[in-house]
Write an enzyme that holds these catalytic residues in place. Structure first.
Site, PDB file in Angstrom:
ATOM      1  N   THR A 223       0.815  -1.215   0.000  1.00  0.00           N
ATOM      2  CA  THR A 223       0.000   0.000   0.000  1.00  0.00           C
ATOM      3  C   THR A 223       0.849   1.265   0.000  1.00  0.00           C
ATOM      4  O   THR A 223       0.378   2.310  -0.410  1.00  0.00           O
ATOM      5  CB  THR A 223      -0.954   0.051   1.220  1.00  0.00           C
TER       6      THR A 223
ATOM      7  N   ASP B 259       4.367  10.402  12.786  1.00  0.00           N
ATOM      8  CA  ASP B 259       5.106   9.141  12.710  1.00  0.00           C
ATOM      9  C   ASP B 259       6.494   9.325  12.108  1.00  0.00           C
ATOM     10  O   ASP B 259       6.959  10.451  11.910  1.00  0.00           O
ATOM     11  CB  ASP B 259       4.304   8.111  11.913  1.00  0.00           C
TER      12      ASP B 259
ATOM     13  N   SER C 157       7.918   4.354   7.176  1.00  0.00           N
ATOM     14  CA  SER C 157       6.839   5.009   7.910  1.00  0.00           C
ATOM     15  C   SER C 157       6.953   4.833   9.421  1.00  0.00           C
ATOM     16  O   SER C 157       7.941   5.235  10.010  1.00  0.00           O
ATOM     17  CB  SER C 157       5.507   4.498   7.373  1.00  0.00           C
ATOM     18  N   HIS C 158       5.961   4.200  10.022  1.00  0.00           N
ATOM     19  CA  HIS C 158       5.902   4.065  11.474  1.00  0.00           C
ATOM     20  C   HIS C 158       6.568   2.785  11.969  1.00  0.00           C
ATOM     21  O   HIS C 158       6.548   2.518  13.165  1.00  0.00           O
ATOM     22  CB  HIS C 158       4.434   4.072  11.890  1.00  0.00           C
TER      23      HIS C 158
ATOM     24  N   LYS D 177       9.927   4.360  -1.804  1.00  0.00           N
ATOM     25  CA  LYS D 177       8.823   4.430  -2.745  1.00  0.00           C
ATOM     26  C   LYS D 177       9.066   5.546  -3.738  1.00  0.00           C
ATOM     27  O   LYS D 177       9.837   6.484  -3.474  1.00  0.00           O
ATOM     28  CB  LYS D 177       7.491   4.603  -2.040  1.00  0.00           C
TER      29      LYS D 177
ATOM     30  N   THR E 123      -7.967   1.460   0.354  1.00  0.00           N
ATOM     31  CA  THR E 123      -6.917   1.832   1.305  1.00  0.00           C
ATOM     32  C   THR E 123      -5.639   2.239   0.573  1.00  0.00           C
ATOM     33  O   THR E 123      -5.238   1.586  -0.386  1.00  0.00           O
ATOM     34  CB  THR E 123      -6.653   0.630   2.232  1.00  0.00           C
TER      35      THR E 123
ATOM     36  N   ASP F 165       3.894  11.626   7.924  1.00  0.00           N
ATOM     37  CA  ASP F 165       2.612  11.735   7.215  1.00  0.00           C
ATOM     38  C   ASP F 165       1.405  11.395   8.089  1.00  0.00           C
ATOM     39  O   ASP F 165       0.288  11.743   7.750  1.00  0.00           O
ATOM     40  CB  ASP F 165       2.607  10.932   5.904  1.00  0.00           C
ATOM     41  N   ARG F 166       1.629  10.720   9.212  1.00  0.00           N
ATOM     42  CA  ARG F 166       0.491  10.384  10.071  1.00  0.00           C
ATOM     43  C   ARG F 166       0.333  11.413  11.188  1.00  0.00           C
ATOM     44  O   ARG F 166       1.277  12.134  11.505  1.00  0.00           O
ATOM     45  CB  ARG F 166       0.686   9.014  10.707  1.00  0.00           C
TER      46      ARG F 166
ATOM     47  N   LYS G  77      -0.556  12.212   2.668  1.00  0.00           N
ATOM     48  CA  LYS G  77      -1.159  12.618   3.924  1.00  0.00           C
ATOM     49  C   LYS G  77      -0.105  13.414   4.678  1.00  0.00           C
ATOM     50  O   LYS G  77       1.085  13.278   4.414  1.00  0.00           O
ATOM     51  CB  LYS G  77      -1.648  11.418   4.719  1.00  0.00           C
TER      52      LYS G  77
ATOM     53  N   GLU H 215      -7.752   8.777   6.094  1.00  0.00           N
ATOM     54  CA  GLU H 215      -7.856   7.350   6.355  1.00  0.00           C
ATOM     55  C   GLU H 215      -7.951   7.153   7.858  1.00  0.00           C
ATOM     56  O   GLU H 215      -7.407   7.950   8.636  1.00  0.00           O
ATOM     57  CB  GLU H 215      -6.623   6.614   5.846  1.00  0.00           C
ATOM     58  N   GLU H 216      -8.588   6.064   8.256  1.00  0.00           N
ATOM     59  CA  GLU H 216      -8.741   5.758   9.677  1.00  0.00           C
ATOM     60  C   GLU H 216      -7.395   5.535  10.360  1.00  0.00           C
ATOM     61  O   GLU H 216      -7.276   5.619  11.572  1.00  0.00           O
ATOM     62  CB  GLU H 216      -9.648   4.545   9.884  1.00  0.00           C
ATOM     63  N   SER H 217      -6.380   5.216   9.577  1.00  0.00           N
ATOM     64  CA  SER H 217      -5.069   4.848  10.106  1.00  0.00           C
ATOM     65  C   SER H 217      -4.213   6.087  10.397  1.00  0.00           C
ATOM     66  O   SER H 217      -3.044   6.122  10.060  1.00  0.00           O
ATOM     67  CB  SER H 217      -4.370   3.942   9.111  1.00  0.00           C
TER      68      SER H 217
ATOM     69  N   ASP I 142       7.940   9.190   9.192  1.00  0.00           N
ATOM     70  CA  ASP I 142       8.166  10.030   8.012  1.00  0.00           C
ATOM     71  C   ASP I 142       7.252  11.246   7.967  1.00  0.00           C
ATOM     72  O   ASP I 142       7.228  11.973   6.968  1.00  0.00           O
ATOM     73  CB  ASP I 142       8.022   9.202   6.727  1.00  0.00           C
TER      74      ASP I 142
HETATM   75  C1  G1P Z   1      -1.813   0.827   6.453  1.00  0.00           C
HETATM   76  C2  G1P Z   1      -3.079   1.615   6.674  1.00  0.00           C
HETATM   77  C3  G1P Z   1      -3.429   2.393   5.434  1.00  0.00           C
HETATM   78  C4  G1P Z   1      -2.255   3.279   5.028  1.00  0.00           C
HETATM   79  C5  G1P Z   1      -0.986   2.451   4.928  1.00  0.00           C
HETATM   80  C6  G1P Z   1       0.221   3.341   4.704  1.00  0.00           C
HETATM   81  O1  G1P Z   1      -1.990  -0.071   5.387  1.00  0.00           O
HETATM   82  O2  G1P Z   1      -4.154   0.775   7.057  1.00  0.00           O
HETATM   83  O3  G1P Z   1      -4.579   3.160   5.668  1.00  0.00           O
HETATM   84  O4  G1P Z   1      -2.504   3.891   3.805  1.00  0.00           O
HETATM   85  O5  G1P Z   1      -0.769   1.720   6.126  1.00  0.00           O
HETATM   86  O6  G1P Z   1       0.437   4.237   5.759  1.00  0.00           O
HETATM   87  P1  G1P Z   1      -2.385  -1.617   5.593  1.00  0.00           P
HETATM   88  O7  G1P Z   1      -1.331  -2.234   6.475  1.00  0.00           O
HETATM   89  O8  G1P Z   1      -3.722  -1.634   6.278  1.00  0.00           O
HETATM   90  O9  G1P Z   1      -2.443  -2.182   4.207  1.00  0.00           O
HETATM   91 ZN    ZN Z   2       4.139   7.333   7.601  1.00  0.00          ZN
END
Ligand code: G1P
Ligand code: ZN
Length: 543
Positions: free
Chosen positions: A18, A277, A113-114, A126, A344, A281-282, A376, A363-365, A279
């Site tokens: 993703t 987080d 990311s996180h 990426k 997603t 973005d969260r 984001k 996104e919920e995340s 990088d």
């Molecule tokens: C997770 C989050 C999704 C987000 C992605 C990248 O992906 O659920 O919303 O875009 O990280 O930060 P997932 O592990 O669910 O595929």
């Molecule tokens: Zn991130």
């Protein structure tokens, strides 16, 4: 010889998830793993030849080494100019900002990311395209296909470059500009928000903390909150980026940012707290004794958009990822604007933002953002909240509970089952899929099923179709259960179950979400046969 061509063997595991390619550091360091991916990008993206590339990352372990390798490969592949954040740093939203501002052909962002960093942690890479956003599926697929057939890569015979001083250096025919990673981004923030109002709020004694989690946002947050907005020194905590994030998960949630959460409780509680987080973005948003779910955050910001100077005249539409709660849908209906439900992953918002159909998305995340970049953006969300707080003069809790009274509350929770055997996880999803056609119109534990499908998205701008994006079961009372497998995990499969229920009655809006959702959670567990199929009694993580 300006460069050397080395022969290589393809790797078969470079299909991006993703959010790009994410693996253990040791995988990236094995053989030609990183070089194959980077060469595949150059081969699949001819615009980079003679063009500008943006390069930077979240500063995690292997960031610096990867940057030197990529610079040499960029030179050997005919890139004209590379813009590199000083120290190899660029938050993901800042990279997006820089790509757009300088009309670069694309960017390589180095981050997992996180996920934890360090020699035993994760690394990631990426490719973002000229709009500043994560490459669309057709581009990532082309890069992936190339990685399956690649036979050689090119790398300049050049020395490492000093990436710690601002300025220009040449590497053979290629120009390298070491830029201030914060400057362009900070300028963009000041152009969007009501800086005077936020400054006045802080000057009047409003207390906030921002937790950079020893990750990339530290320098950004210090510049923006402490230097530009005048918040006292110390407002930003854990503000120095570390290669291993101090051994923590740079993940802004109630578990990993527990110290920050504690600062919002008790007699000495601050008025507002936020974290971002690895990088940048969260985001996580907290008020005094109050956690704002990301789904609610998107809805509240959409409802208050016109308080933000850049959106004074209103927003054309909003979008949310499919599993994100439907709270924002209700705001869109009330405002009479479009609302899109996408799969997603942030890349699905790109076309809608480019076309001007939406201005806010989330996104919920813990992901929220707008049309100012194509990622984001954690600090954008914090600034948006500060802007709204400054102009409304109410507390975070009052703003959110007031929102629920007006629009209703979408109780929401996500349950994650991590490290499940791949076969079992796919078996569970297949069994659910097989039952979908029989569900609509029937009852599940007394609730009438309105629809049941495996979400398929047809992009309204380019018509591309993305299938099998997660199982949705919607009920006639507005509640919903969603099942999907994570695309970002690095060990086994992660099953995510998203549970949502709508409550219009203000008298019943102040329950604890797990309690309010207990019946639906039981329905979800039973329907998916989670215990019999995985052996798990309870989720590993509840958000
Ligand atoms: C997770 C989050 C999704 C987000 C992605 C990248 O992906 O659920 O919303 O875009 O990280 O930060 P997932 O592990 O669910 O595929
Ligand atoms: Zn991130």
């Amino acid at each position: 010889m300006a460069f050397t061509t080395y022969s290589t063997h393809p790797f078969t595991d470079q299909r991006p998830g993703t959010s790009g390619l994410r693996k253990r550091v040791e995988v990236f360091r094995q053989g030609n793993y990183l070089k194959n991916f980077v060469q595949s990008v150059f081969d699949a993206q001819p615009d980079l030849h003679g063009g500008t590339l943006v390069l930077g990352g979240d500063g995690r372990f292997y960031n610096r080494e990867a940057i030197q390798i990529i610079l040499k490969m960029a030179s050997a592949n005919g890139v004209a100019t590379v813009l590199v954040g000083r120290g190899g740093l660029l938050s993901t939203p800042a990279a997006s900002c820089v790509i757009r501002k300088y009309a670069a052909a694309g960017g390589l962002i180095l981050s997992a990311s996180h996920n934890p960093g360090g020699p035993d942690g994760d690394f990631g890479i990426k490719y973002n395209t000229a709009n500043g956003g994560p490459a669309a599926e057709r581009v990532t697929e082309a890069i992936y296909r190339r990685s399956l057939e690649i036979a050689d890569f090119r790398i300049a015979n050049a020395d490492d470059v000093d990436i710690d001083s601002i300025g220009s250096v040449a590497m053979q025919d290629m120009q390298i500009e070491i830029i201030d990673p914060v400057g362009d981004y900070a300028e963009l923030m000041t152009a969007i928000f009501d800086i005077d109002a936020i400054r006045a709020l802080l000057a009047a004694g409003f207390r906030m903390r921002f937790d950079a989690m020893h990750a990339v946002t530290g320098p950004y947050a210090r510049r923006i909150f402490e230097d530009i907005l005048g918040a006292p020194t110390g407002t930003v905590i854990n503000g120095t980026p570390l290669e291993d994030f101090g051994g923590h998960h740079p993940d802004p949630n109630l578990v990993h940012a527990a110290d920050l959460v504690a600062m919002t409780r008790g007699d000495d509680a601050v008025d507002f707290a936020a974290a971002s987080d690895g990088d940048g973005d969260r985001n996580m948003i907290l008020g005094r004794d109050f956690f704002v779910t990301p789904s609610d955050s998107l809805a509240v910001l959409a409802a208050n958009a016109t308080l933000i100077p850049a959106h004074r005249d209103g927003i054309p539409g909003v979008a949310r990822s499919m599993p994100t709660s439907q709270a924002v849908d209700r705001v869109a209906t009330a405002l009479g604007i479009e609302c899109f439900e996408t799969p997603t992953g942030w890349k699905f918002f790109g076309n809608l933002l480019d076309a001007g159909r939406i201005a806010f998305c989330g996104e919920e995340s813990f992901g929220t953002g707008s049309d100012h970049v194509r990622e984001k953006d954690g600090l954008w969300a914090v600034m948006a909240w500060l802007n709204v707080l400054a102009l409304r003069g109410e507390s975070v809790a009052d703003i959110v509970t007031g929102h629920w009274r007006q629009y209703g509350r979408n109780y929401y929770s996500r349950h994650d089952y991590e490290g499940i055997n791949d076969k079992k996880a796919n078996g569970l999803m297949d069994a659910l899929r097989a039952r979908l056609p029989s569900l609509p119109g029937g009852l599940l534990d007394g609730r009438e099923v309105a629809y049941a499908d495996d979400f398929s998205y047809s992009d309204p701008i380019d018509g591309s179709v993305s299938e099998r994006q997660g199982i949705r079961i919607g009920f006639t009372d507005g509640s919903r259960i969603v099942f999907r497998l994570s695309g970002t995990g690095t060990v086994g499969a992660t099953l995510r179950v998203y549970i949502e229920a709508y409550e219009a009655d203000p008298e019943r809006q102040l329950e604890e979400p797990q309690a309010a959702l207990a019946e639906l959670i039981a329905t979800a567990n039973r329907l998916a046969e989670i215990h019999p199929r995985t052996g798990r009694d309870a989720p590993d993580v509840i958000t």
